[in-house]
Enzyme design. Sequence first.
Site, short mmCIF file in Angstrom:
data_model
loop_
_atom_site.label_atom_id
_atom_site.label_comp_id
_atom_site.label_asym_id
_atom_site.label_seq_id
_atom_site.Cartn_x
_atom_site.Cartn_y
_atom_site.Cartn_z
N GLY A 73 0.78 -1.25 0.00
CA GLY A 73 0.00 0.00 0.00
C GLY A 73 0.81 1.29 0.00
N ASP A 108 -4.25 2.30 11.01
CA ASP A 108 -5.64 2.09 11.39
C ASP A 108 -5.68 1.62 12.84
OD1 ASP A 108 -8.32 1.50 11.53
OD2 ASP A 108 -8.31 -0.08 10.04
N PHE A 114 -13.61 3.20 5.42
CA PHE A 114 -12.75 2.39 4.56
C PHE A 114 -12.42 3.16 3.29
CE2 PHE A 114 -11.50 -0.81 1.53
CZ PHE A 114 -10.59 -1.52 2.29
N VAL A 115 -11.13 3.35 3.05
CA VAL A 115 -10.69 4.15 1.90
C VAL A 115 -9.88 3.29 0.93
CG1 VAL A 115 -10.70 6.33 3.17
CG2 VAL A 115 -8.62 4.95 3.14
N ARG A 136 -5.61 0.20 -6.35
CA ARG A 136 -4.37 0.80 -5.82
C ARG A 136 -3.83 1.85 -6.78
NH1 ARG A 136 -2.30 -2.42 -1.63
NH2 ARG A 136 -2.72 -4.64 -1.76
P1 IMP Z 1 -3.40 -1.51 11.02
O1 IMP Z 1 -2.47 -2.62 11.41
O2 IMP Z 1 -4.83 -1.83 11.42
O3 IMP Z 1 -2.98 -0.15 11.50
O4 IMP Z 1 -3.51 -1.43 9.45
C1 IMP Z 1 -2.51 -1.78 8.64
C2 IMP Z 1 -2.90 -2.05 7.23
O5 IMP Z 1 -4.28 -2.32 7.00
C3 IMP Z 1 -2.60 -0.84 6.39
O6 IMP Z 1 -1.23 -0.76 6.08
C4 IMP Z 1 -3.47 -1.09 5.18
O7 IMP Z 1 -2.81 -1.91 4.26
C5 IMP Z 1 -4.68 -1.81 5.76
N1 IMP Z 1 -5.81 -0.85 5.94
C6 IMP Z 1 -6.23 -0.28 7.07
N2 IMP Z 1 -7.28 0.55 6.83
C7 IMP Z 1 -7.49 0.51 5.49
C8 IMP Z 1 -8.43 1.17 4.60
O8 IMP Z 1 -9.28 1.99 4.98
N3 IMP Z 1 -8.32 0.87 3.28
C9 IMP Z 1 -7.41 -0.03 2.79
N4 IMP Z 1 -6.52 -0.66 3.58
C10 IMP Z 1 -6.55 -0.39 4.92
#
Ligand code: IMP
Length: 181
Positions: free
Chosen positions: A46, A105, A154-155, A167
Amino acid sequence: MTDTDPRFSKILHDHREIKTAAKRIGAQIDRDYAGKTPILVVVLKGAVMWAGDLFRNISIDVEMDFIDIASYHGGIASSNEITLRTDLTSDVKDRDVIIVEDIVDTGLSLRYLESLLSRRGARSVKTATMLNKQKGHKVDIRADYVGFEIDNEFVAGYGLDYQEIWRNLPFIGVVNPDIYS
Ligand code: IMP
């Protein structure tokens, strides 16, 4: 849905705004790391587009490496487990590391990466994330450089995927909930 694109309920940031954010953070990194040669650790997949913008806007000497991690979501959100899928090729011992993330997130991925890099002896570990969902955080974690704060929605776009697609879009948008509900 937006007038122009039914996949998204809202467009949050376009290419130009994202490039402006990369310029601002690149200048901060130039100041904060003057005289040092940090390694940008780009989190696949990402963060790739954002990392390209950021990299172009850093003028000091800087290296780049890539890491891929996977989060396995259990039955309940709090059981998330992170595993390392593809490791760095660089040795981070005694190095200044900047983790480049697409979005923070829950913060679980960032916590995993920070602790991995610290365990390997990095001198300093900071994070430059394109997006921060403060209301999504489940752990006490803070990104040092943040492109944009966003709501808990969700984005997709600009590196971020919806089921591995979108992407490549040149903007970040809130995915139309009708698509996945
Ligand atoms: P975290 O571990 O929950 O902080 O999230 C890590 C990964 O989840 C990010 O690097 C993204 O790849 C994916 N992610 C979290 N929120 C989103 C979203 O809103 N859209 C797409 N991918 C997300």
